[in-house]
Write a protein that holds these residues in place. Structure first.
Motif, PDB file in Angstrom:
ATOM      1  N   GLN A   1      49.684  -6.291 -40.194  1.00  0.00           N
ATOM      2  CA  GLN A   1      50.210  -7.037 -39.052  1.00  0.00           C
ATOM      3  C   GLN A   1      49.940  -8.530 -39.191  1.00  0.00           C
ATOM      4  O   GLN A   1      50.802  -9.362 -38.900  1.00  0.00           O
ATOM      5  CB  GLN A   1      49.593  -6.506 -37.753  1.00  0.00           C
ATOM      6  CG  GLN A   1      50.091  -5.123 -37.356  1.00  0.00           C
ATOM      7  CD  GLN A   1      49.476  -4.623 -36.074  1.00  0.00           C
ATOM      8  OE1 GLN A   1      48.247  -4.692 -35.892  1.00  0.00           O
ATOM      9  NE2 GLN A   1      50.295  -4.130 -35.156  1.00  0.00           N
ATOM     10  N   GLU A   2      48.760  -8.865 -39.655  1.00  0.00           N
ATOM     11  CA  GLU A   2      48.401 -10.286 -39.797  1.00  0.00           C
ATOM     12  C   GLU A   2      49.266 -10.973 -40.846  1.00  0.00           C
ATOM     13  O   GLU A   2      49.786 -12.069 -40.625  1.00  0.00           O
ATOM     14  CB  GLU A   2      46.917 -10.410 -40.168  1.00  0.00           C
ATOM     15  CG  GLU A   2      46.456 -11.862 -40.276  1.00  0.00           C
ATOM     16  CD  GLU A   2      44.965 -11.965 -40.568  1.00  0.00           C
ATOM     17  OE1 GLU A   2      44.560 -12.949 -41.225  1.00  0.00           O
ATOM     18  OE2 GLU A   2      44.201 -11.062 -40.151  1.00  0.00           O
TER      19      GLU A   2
ATOM     20  N   SER B   1      52.180  -9.906 -42.092  1.00  0.00           N
ATOM     21  CA  SER B   1      53.611  -9.860 -41.740  1.00  0.00           C
ATOM     22  C   SER B   1      53.982 -10.915 -40.701  1.00  0.00           C
ATOM     23  O   SER B   1      55.154 -11.280 -40.568  1.00  0.00           O
ATOM     24  CB  SER B   1      53.989  -8.469 -41.233  1.00  0.00           C
ATOM     25  OG  SER B   1      53.304  -8.169 -40.033  1.00  0.00           O
ATOM     26  N   GLN B   2      52.975 -11.395 -39.951  1.00  0.00           N
ATOM     27  CA  GLN B   2      53.230 -12.426 -38.947  1.00  0.00           C
ATOM     28  C   GLN B   2      52.978 -13.841 -39.486  1.00  0.00           C
ATOM     29  O   GLN B   2      53.026 -14.821 -38.731  1.00  0.00           O
ATOM     30  CB  GLN B   2      52.347 -12.171 -37.725  1.00  0.00           C
ATOM     31  CG  GLN B   2      52.738 -10.898 -36.976  1.00  0.00           C
ATOM     32  CD  GLN B   2      51.723 -10.477 -35.935  1.00  0.00           C
ATOM     33  OE1 GLN B   2      50.773 -11.221 -35.641  1.00  0.00           O
ATOM     34  NE2 GLN B   2      51.895  -9.290 -35.357  1.00  0.00           N
ATOM     35  N   HIS B   3      52.715 -13.939 -40.781  1.00  0.00           N
ATOM     36  CA  HIS B   3      52.513 -15.247 -41.415  1.00  0.00           C
ATOM     37  C   HIS B   3      53.776 -16.092 -41.259  1.00  0.00           C
ATOM     38  O   HIS B   3      54.905 -15.565 -41.284  1.00  0.00           O
ATOM     39  CB  HIS B   3      52.161 -15.051 -42.890  1.00  0.00           C
ATOM     40  CG  HIS B   3      51.671 -16.280 -43.576  1.00  0.00           C
ATOM     41  ND1 HIS B   3      52.528 -17.256 -44.059  1.00  0.00           N
ATOM     42  CD2 HIS B   3      50.405 -16.700 -43.859  1.00  0.00           C
ATOM     43  CE1 HIS B   3      51.809 -18.216 -44.621  1.00  0.00           C
ATOM     44  NE2 HIS B   3      50.519 -17.902 -44.516  1.00  0.00           N
ATOM     45  N   ARG B   4      53.614 -17.385 -41.108  1.00  0.00           N
ATOM     46  CA  ARG B   4      54.758 -18.277 -40.860  1.00  0.00           C
ATOM     47  C   ARG B   4      55.776 -18.263 -41.997  1.00  0.00           C
ATOM     48  O   ARG B   4      56.950 -18.610 -41.798  1.00  0.00           O
ATOM     49  CB  ARG B   4      54.255 -19.704 -40.624  1.00  0.00           C
ATOM     50  CG  ARG B   4      53.548 -20.326 -41.812  1.00  0.00           C
ATOM     51  CD  ARG B   4      53.079 -21.744 -41.510  1.00  0.00           C
ATOM     52  NE  ARG B   4      52.413 -22.356 -42.649  1.00  0.00           N
ATOM     53  CZ  ARG B   4      51.138 -22.190 -42.940  1.00  0.00           C
ATOM     54  NH1 ARG B   4      50.380 -21.414 -42.172  1.00  0.00           N
ATOM     55  NH2 ARG B   4      50.599 -22.769 -44.001  1.00  0.00           N
TER      56      ARG B   4
END
Length: 419
Positions: free
Chosen positions: A88-89, A91-94
């Motif tokens: 999750q972390e 995949s949410q990277h800018r």
């Protein structure tokens, strides 16, 4: 020169059986040479097009070939799983535009079961960035629904609304099947010629649900029925790997470095194109072996033609002598035999090409269905034409050998043959 070629053609016509056998030998050799080359190039192209449009594949720390094998080709197993929070972390990277999570571990009658989500059907690409399309049905939405790859449905005879039983682990035995939790087939994908065809797709939540009461590959506790499980909300705890598409290709190396040095757990991020190139390089021995075998077949065909010409030459010594007596020079005899070899090789190449394309047209559907390899029927490539050019030149050179012998025969030798 035209008269010599006409004479060569008439000479071959008078020896129909020998000429036809020689033609057939050359044609089969050319068919095999081009066939092996076409299969080799198409297999390499199909291999390289297994996945496209994906910038990074992420898995637990391991070699890039191993990560590619289990995440894309469904071969082997991961050294470890990835924590869902890490996924999750990242995949949410800018830098990340989309992410496809993958969970492996179960199977159905020898086919791997893939736990994933709707991103798989929206963003997974193969070939020339081709999307996955449904031949029938739709993607899964309920907990115990599944989407089958084309080969799974075809080989096992499944249709929409059929039910299947998933087994725990790679081996499908009666003691490790989740037989109280059948999955309903709601979609069948169109053939892709990739491992997608050999996959059974379910949701990540379903992977969690069917393992309630299971531990370390064994059923240790009570397993609730499907209705009870559907009333619960499941969230993955771990996944096997995930694929990433980025907003910009420029960000690939920076994100790869970030993942490879991820502090919360050891991860590896690979670029599929580079990993595919490395994997194909490991298989280059088989590729070279195919080329060597086909090359030897062509040599055998040309040697067969040489044998035929040399054998017939001994029988044609009187013919050569008569031609000399009628005014033919030694050079004419030389070019006559070279012309015969040239004509045989040229027609043999043409016949071989015709045979190849006929076989390709007949075998294309079977190869696509059985091996997932699409053989395109296209005009000969520059490389294939160069191979044919080499065969043609070799055929001419083969014709020079008996031509030299005929050139050296004297008129008296031809007129005094011992019977």
């Amino acid at each position: 020169m035209t008269a010599i070629f006409r004479l060569a053609w008439q000479s071959l016509a008078n020896r129909k059986t020998t000429a036809l056998l020689t033609l057939l030998t050359v044609a089969i050799s050319v068919t095999l040479l081009l066939g092996v080359e076409r299969v080799r190039t198409q297999a390499k192209s199909s291999f390289a097009n297994t996945i496209s449009g994906t910038d990074l594949i992420v898995g637990s720390r391991s070699g890039q070939v191993n990560l590619l094998l289990y995440s894309v080709f469904r071969i082997g197993n991961a050294t470890n799983n990835i924590d869902w929070k890490s996924y999750q972390e990242i995949s949410q990277h800018r830098s990340v535009k989309w992410a496809i999570p993958i969970s492996l571990g179960d199977s159905h009658q020898g086919y791997r079961v893939i736990g994933t989500n709707e991103s798989y059907f929206s963003h997974y690409r193969f070939g020339q960035k081709q999307a996955l399309n449904f031949a029938e049905g739709r993607q899964f939405s309920a907990l115990f629904e599944t989407v089958l790859g084309a080969e799974v449905a075809q080989k096992l005879g499944y249709h929409i609304n059929d039910e299947i039983i998933i087994a725990h682990g790679i081996s499908d035995k009666s003691f490790n099947r989740h037989d109280n939790l059948p999955f309903k087939v709601v979609g069948i994908l169109e053939p892709t010629g990739t491992p997608v065809d050999r996959s059974v797709h379910v949701s990540l939540e379903a992977i969690e649900a069917i393992h309630v009461g299971w531990e370390s590959g064994a059923k240790l506790g009570h397993t609730p029925d499907a209705q009870t499980l559907e009333d619960h909300h499941f969230e993955p705890k771990q996944i096997t790997a995930f694929m990433l598409g980025l907003n910009s290709k420029i960000q690939t190396f920076a994100l790869q470095r970030y993942i490879n040095t991820y502090r919360k757990e050891p991860l590896s991020a690979i670029m599929p194109g580079i990993a595919l190139h490395e994997l194909w390089g490991m298989m280059s021995i088989a590729e070279q072996a195919l080329l060597i075998v086909s090359g030897f077949v062509v040599i055998a065909g040309l040697l067969g033609m040489l044998t035929s010409l040399l054998t017939s030459l001994n029988e044609r010594r009187r013919e050569m002598a008569i031609l000399r007596a009628m005014g033919a020079r030694p050079g004419h005899i030389f070019f006559l035999l070279v012309s015969e070899a040239t004509v045989l090789t040229t027609i043999g190449i043409g016949l071989g090409i015709t045979l190849l394309y006929s076989l390709m047209a007949i075998a294309q559907p079977f190869i696509q269905q059985q091996f997932g390899l699409h053989i395109e029927i296209t005009a000969p490539t520059t490389y294939e034409l160069s191979l044919l050019g080499i065969v043609q030149i070799a055929g001419i050179i083969v014709g020079i050998i008996p031509a030299i012998r005929a050139y050296q025969h004297s008129l008296a030798d031809g007129m005094t043959i011992k019977v």
